[in-house]
Write a protein that holds these residues in place. Structure first.
Motif, PDB file in Angstrom:
ATOM      1  N   ILE A   1       0.836  -1.212   0.000  1.00  0.00           N
ATOM      2  CA  ILE A   1       0.000   0.000   0.000  1.00  0.00           C
ATOM      3  C   ILE A   1       0.865   1.254   0.000  1.00  0.00           C
ATOM      4  CG2 ILE A   1      -1.627   1.340   1.406  1.00  0.00           C
ATOM      5  CD1 ILE A   1      -2.846  -1.361   2.248  1.00  0.00           C
ATOM      6  N   ILE A   2       1.888   1.274   0.830  1.00  0.00           N
ATOM      7  CA  ILE A   2       2.768   2.444   0.896  1.00  0.00           C
ATOM      8  C   ILE A   2       3.506   2.636  -0.425  1.00  0.00           C
ATOM      9  CG2 ILE A   2       4.841   3.376   1.998  1.00  0.00           C
ATOM     10  CD1 ILE A   2       3.855   2.094   4.612  1.00  0.00           C
ATOM     11  N   ALA A   3       4.017   1.538  -0.995  1.00  0.00           N
ATOM     12  CA  ALA A   3       4.728   1.641  -2.272  1.00  0.00           C
ATOM     13  C   ALA A   3       3.787   2.082  -3.389  1.00  0.00           C
ATOM     14  CB  ALA A   3       5.375   0.301  -2.619  1.00  0.00           C
ATOM     15  N   GLY A   4       2.551   1.619  -3.358  1.00  0.00           N
ATOM     16  CA  GLY A   4       1.577   2.032  -4.369  1.00  0.00           C
ATOM     17  C   GLY A   4       1.233   3.500  -4.270  1.00  0.00           C
ATOM     18  N   VAL A   5       1.100   4.005  -3.042  1.00  0.00           N
ATOM     19  CA  VAL A   5       0.794   5.419  -2.849  1.00  0.00           C
ATOM     20  C   VAL A   5       1.952   6.294  -3.316  1.00  0.00           C
ATOM     21  CG1 VAL A   5       0.426   7.178  -1.050  1.00  0.00           C
ATOM     22  CG2 VAL A   5      -0.869   5.054  -0.990  1.00  0.00           C
TER      23      VAL A   5
ATOM     24  N   ILE B   1       7.425  -2.484  -7.108  1.00  0.00           N
ATOM     25  CA  ILE B   1       7.620  -2.922  -5.730  1.00  0.00           C
ATOM     26  C   ILE B   1       6.271  -3.244  -5.090  1.00  0.00           C
ATOM     27  CG2 ILE B   1       8.423  -2.206  -3.455  1.00  0.00           C
ATOM     28  CD1 ILE B   1      10.531  -0.510  -4.884  1.00  0.00           C
ATOM     29  N   ALA B   2       5.264  -2.450  -5.377  1.00  0.00           N
ATOM     30  CA  ALA B   2       3.937  -2.688  -4.821  1.00  0.00           C
ATOM     31  C   ALA B   2       3.363  -4.010  -5.323  1.00  0.00           C
ATOM     32  CB  ALA B   2       3.000  -1.541  -5.175  1.00  0.00           C
ATOM     33  N   ALA B   3       3.547  -4.286  -6.595  1.00  0.00           N
ATOM     34  CA  ALA B   3       3.032  -5.539  -7.155  1.00  0.00           C
ATOM     35  C   ALA B   3       3.770  -6.736  -6.565  1.00  0.00           C
ATOM     36  CB  ALA B   3       3.171  -5.532  -8.665  1.00  0.00           C
TER      37      ALA B   3
END
Length: 53
Positions: free
Chosen positions: A13-17, A23-25
């Motif tokens: 979630i943090i990487a996606g934001v 990295i988020a995937a």
């Protein structure tokens, strides 16, 4: 193991934001795998724990 799953979900979630899509995937994929392993082990322990000798 559930704690690791939650950690990777929060990381995803943090990487996606922040815009780090790769990295988020990756973190979300790891969290999904860990969750299913946890779920399988949980069901297995329920089945074997109910067996009375």
């Amino acid at each position: 193991m559930l704690r690791w799953t939650i950690t990777f979900i929060i990381l995803a979630i943090i990487a996606g934001v922040l815009g780090f899509g790769g990295i988020a995937a990756g973190a979300a994929g790891i969290a999904k795998v860990l969750f299913f392993i946890f779920l399988i082990l949980f069901v297995f322990s329920l089945i074997t724990g109910r067996k009375k000798v």
